[in-house]
Structures are given as C-alpha cells and as structure tokens.
Design an enzyme around this catalytic site. Sequence first.
Site, PDB file in Angstrom:
ATOM      1  N   ASP A 130       0.722  -0.794   0.199  1.00  0.00           N
ATOM      2  CA  ASP A 130       0.348  -0.170   0.514  1.00  0.00           C
ATOM      3  C   ASP A 130       0.951   1.184   0.133  1.00  0.00           C
ATOM      4  OD1 ASP A 130      -1.929   1.521   0.476  1.00  0.00           O
ATOM      5  OD2 ASP A 130      -1.643   2.060   2.025  1.00  0.00           O
ATOM      6  N   ASP A 137      -1.914  -1.249   5.811  1.00  0.00           N
ATOM      7  CA  ASP A 137      -2.052  -0.011   7.259  1.00  0.00           C
ATOM      8  C   ASP A 137      -3.383  -0.345   7.823  1.00  0.00           C
ATOM      9  OD1 ASP A 137      -1.655   2.472   7.328  1.00  0.00           O
ATOM     10  OD2 ASP A 137      -1.631   2.040   5.658  1.00  0.00           O
ATOM     11  N   ASP A 188      -7.405  -2.489   4.079  1.00  0.00           N
ATOM     12  CA  ASP A 188      -6.167  -3.704   3.353  1.00  0.00           C
ATOM     13  C   ASP A 188      -6.170  -4.858   4.326  1.00  0.00           C
ATOM     14  OD1 ASP A 188      -4.542  -1.549   1.919  1.00  0.00           O
ATOM     15  OD2 ASP A 188      -3.640  -0.545   4.063  1.00  0.00           O
TER      16      ASP A 188
END
Length: 654
Positions: A356, A548, A552
Amino acid sequence: MEITSPRTAEQPGPTKTDEKGCCEVAPGANTVEQEEDEETSYLPTIISLVLLLAGIALDYFKVDWFTGYIRLAVYSFAYLLVGGKVLLHAARNIAKGSIFNEFLLMGIATLGAFYIGEYAEGVAVMLFYVIGEHFQEAAVARSRKSIKALIDNRPDIVDLVQQNQIKSINPQQVKVGDIIQVKPGEKVALDGNLLTERSSFNTAALTGESKPDTKSKGEKVLAGMINLDQVIQLQVTSTYENSALSKILQLVEQASSRKAKTQQFITRFAKVYTPVVVFLAIALTLLPYFFVTDYVFNDWLYRALIFLVISCPCALVVSIPLGYFGGIGAASKNGILFKGSNYLDLMTKVDTVVMDKTGTLTEGVFQVQEVQVNGLDKAEFLALTAALESKSTHPVALAVVAHAGESYRQKLVTNVEEISGHGLKGNVDDKTLLVGNGKLLKKFQVAYPAEIDSIVESIVLVAINNQYAGYITIADKIKEDAQAAVARLHQLGIKTIVMLSGDKDSIVQKVATSLQIDQAFGGLLPEDKVTHVEALKKQGKTVAFVGDGINDAPVIALADVGLAMGGLGSDAAIETADVVIQNDQPSKIATAINLGKKTNQIVWQNIGLAFGVKALVLGLGAFGVASMWEAVFADVGVAFLAILNAIRIQRMKF
C-alpha cells in the site's frame, strides 16, 4: 476514506503441550516457578558428574575397595540423580498409551548398560542427555529474552487521577476514559491519548527502535513505552487486556503453536521413527543368534544399546523448534512480530512484494496545501467540510479537520454515509455535503472543472446541495527509509515490487518513480487491490502484501504472507496480518524476509548435521566399531552443536 469489512484471520489457539513424549521445545510453557527453580535443578547434575568422574578415576587406578556393591551403589546413585526423572517420564507416557518415545529409548539403553556391567557408560549417557536439556533451557531463555522484556514492561500499579487526587491501583481496574499519571522513567501501563502538551518516550520494547519518540497533546501513547521527560497525564483509550502491549504478548505467546512444515514433518517422523528404532535394536540383539557361530548375547546387546542411544531424535526434536523460536525471538528484538514459525518459512518463498502507499511507504500524515472555493466564504467552506470529515479516521480527513481548527465543532452532522473508495456523504446543519474524490461527485452527477483532474497532489472535492463548492489539496511525505527498503528488497532477490493505492494515479506513479518500484496502480478500490493480488497468485507468484488501513484487511488476508504496519495501523489490519511491523518502517519488510531465510538455513543445517553424524555412527555401532562413548557424541554431542547453531540467529545483525 474507504471502509471495507475485513475477513479476520483465524487466531491460533494456546500453545500445545508435548503429546508425543519427545524433548520438543515448548517456549510458551515456561513459568515463573520453573525459572526460579533453574539454579537448584543444576545441583543433581553437578553431583552426578562429580560421582561419575570419581568412579572413572577409581576404576582406572583399580582401587581395591571400589568393587562389587560399593561400585554399583556409587554409579546407581549418580544414575538416579539424573535419570530418575527420565524413567518417571517414560513410565507416565507408557501409562498414557504413548509407549515409544525418547524417554523409553534412553531408559532401555542406560538400564541395559547397567545390566551388562557398563555402569560408567550408562551414567554418562543419561548425564549428558540431562546436560543437553540444560543447554536447551538456556537456549530457549536466550531466545525469549526480548519477549520477556515486553512482559517486564507491564507495570503492576498505575496512578489514577480522580478529583485532583492520585490513587495507585492495579491497571486492570482502570476504565476507558479514566485519566492516569506517568512520572519520568516510568513505564506506561495503558494505551491513551496524551493530555500534556508534549513529552518524549522510549519505544524500544514495542518497536525495537532506540530513538526517542516525541508525542504532542492529543497523540496516542501505547502501553510499554517509557516516559522520558516530565510528569504526564493520559486519557485511557483501551483496557489493560486490549492494550497494544497485551495484544503483542498474546501474538508472541500464540506464535509457537503455529508450526512450520519442517516442524510438522519432524513431529510425524518421530512418531514412526522411534518404534522402528526399538524393534531394530531388538532384532540386532537376537537375530545374530541364528547367523553367527560365536554369538555372545551381551556383545550384541551392547551393540543394540549403542544403536538405541545414537538413534535418539533429540538433536532434531530440540534444535528445529528452537531454531524457529530463535527466529521469532530475533524478530521481536527487531520490532517484528511473526504470528507463527510457518510464516518464517513462507517468507523464504516470497518472490513478489505488494505494498500500500499511504501509511506504508509514506508517512500518512497529511497537511493541507491549498484551499479553493467556488463562490463561498472560505472559513464557512472549511467549517462545513471539516464537520463532515470529523466523522472519518482517514489521514486525509484528519488533515482537513486539523487545518480547520475549532470552527466546525458548532455544526450539527447527521446521516453520515461512508462510500468505500469514494468519500463521505452527510448532512451538516441544513446542507447536504459530498466530500471525497472525483468518483464521488461523478457518482452523484455533480459537475466540476475538468482541469482539477490534472492536479497531481491528493485532492478533496466538495459539493454542497449537489453543487460543486471547491477543493482542498493535501500532501503526504515519503518515509525516510522507503527508498532503502525497496533497494534492499531487490538485493534479497524479490523479483517484483508492486504498489497498490486508492490515491490518485498521478501521485502513485510519482511516488513509484521516486522509489524505483517496478509496478504501480492508483485509484483503486479495496476490491481492486484484491483483484490485483489474485491475478499475481494465479501467475504462480508467492505474494507478500504490506498495508496499514482497515481497507487493506481483505487483501492482507488473501496474500500468502500478510504484513501490517503495527504502529499506526488499524486493529483490523493487525489482527488479519501474519506478520506485524511495530515501528512502521518499510525497511523492516526486508528484515523480515532476511530473518526467514537465515532461520530456514539454520534449521536445515541442523537437520543435515543430525542425520549425517547419526548415520555414520549407526553404521559403526552395528559392526561393533563404535562404543557407547561415540554414541553419546552422536546423540547428545550433536544436540549440543545443533542448539549452539540454533542460537546463532540471536547474535545476527539484520
């Protein structure tokens, strides 16, 4: 501002006890009482060693009185000091139906040695076996050192502030919303928001990072941190059981129950291997009677006893789980939490790392750069926008709220709806607001200037009563070690590094170019990230995903290995992940992979060492070349070497 219900990974149960009766390391089973008894447990071993050496010396010099029952009594006492518990374990396991185990092998071999008059060798086998157990305990204690440091960081009392008075109570009695006081040098007992203007904290126990972390008023302080500067006050946000530190300890305690495939194989192997060894030893004792002309029972029994001692699987059963637990301990020391040794193994197979952007490669701490309004008062525009954004925990929303100051607090916010991957919709006072990206305004058919789509920075578009009202640009900062992290991953042989983000594609490509990431995709919804990872897995790639946010969580669960940033990451991401990086540094991704590789190397070195030496001495023993002393080395000596090799990982730099 994406919200997706996560698929929470199944949590491992409590650490399993040793059901097969072998000398398996069970790191989670150590108790305080056991640790307190460690020093006294060495005394019988020391006495036994002294008696053995004295007996060997008396035998060597052929002392007249050291014969018959006196000689037998000295050696028997030395034997029982170290072998009594082993024989008791064997008897208990037999009573439970677990007949073939390591304790039985040791018992048969050593009692057989006494039967044929080889007292010294019988004592030596049992003595060195017990010494090996002491080495194992010491090695486990070393592996657990960093984890024990976490346990030691749980204070027994906490200072509760009530009506301007301080009351010392057990931290388990503190409730969410209570205010506690922490003095300089004291450990924080509970998670909370800082009420004092500013203070610095030692976070090494949680993150492995020695650099002090300075927190400002309103920022979150976690249990386990040490207050460095001044007397501070915190408003508690989590109960004792739900604090970040308690969750870390729970994860580490559960880690030993999730075994690697190598450990599972050795467990199954030992259950088949041990009875086979016993029957082969019986055959080696009796079958030569039918084929050897000068058959002597005691000679062949001695060879069979040597065979039994050599065959003990102690080196394998001890050193392999110890190697994995050493890896988990080394990871904890570096601020990385593996939820099981199986993930250490999986890390060695990862060839594709997907990350990410926000909060993983970038700081996730946004600041407003520009505010543009369309025919409205700027202050009112900001107040309305911040009022709605205050209902979100997304970093962009927090940046808008922080920039607006206190002006939004008088606004009445109702009917808030968070649209995944798009933004927020809700009523503020008597107005209907849309706050989010371009997709949100298009979804509700609100026109806005086309040139806005060419802006590189993160942008928040605002519509009031279905009319475009303006935008706010937001900027994020790339983490200091992000570039080094990507370079290190390439050095470790990671073939493909991919960045997936819900942020604008122009920003994502800019960050990817700066960090030299192989592939990057922006403007993604949570389900789009899942689709990308599924496509990579269909190509036969072993994928590690690092994220995080709560959005996700689904893709973390889908990846072969899911990693979560544990410092600022959401609870959903941390609970779903297989590996948690406590200090949010992307460079720790490479550290985790390297740890897995080193642990795997050590485990296979031990397997090769154990099988190689045992096979050699087994052959020599069967033909009468090796004595019981060589057998002791093949069993206990190899176990020593394997243990010493396993604890090397604690000294390695990653």
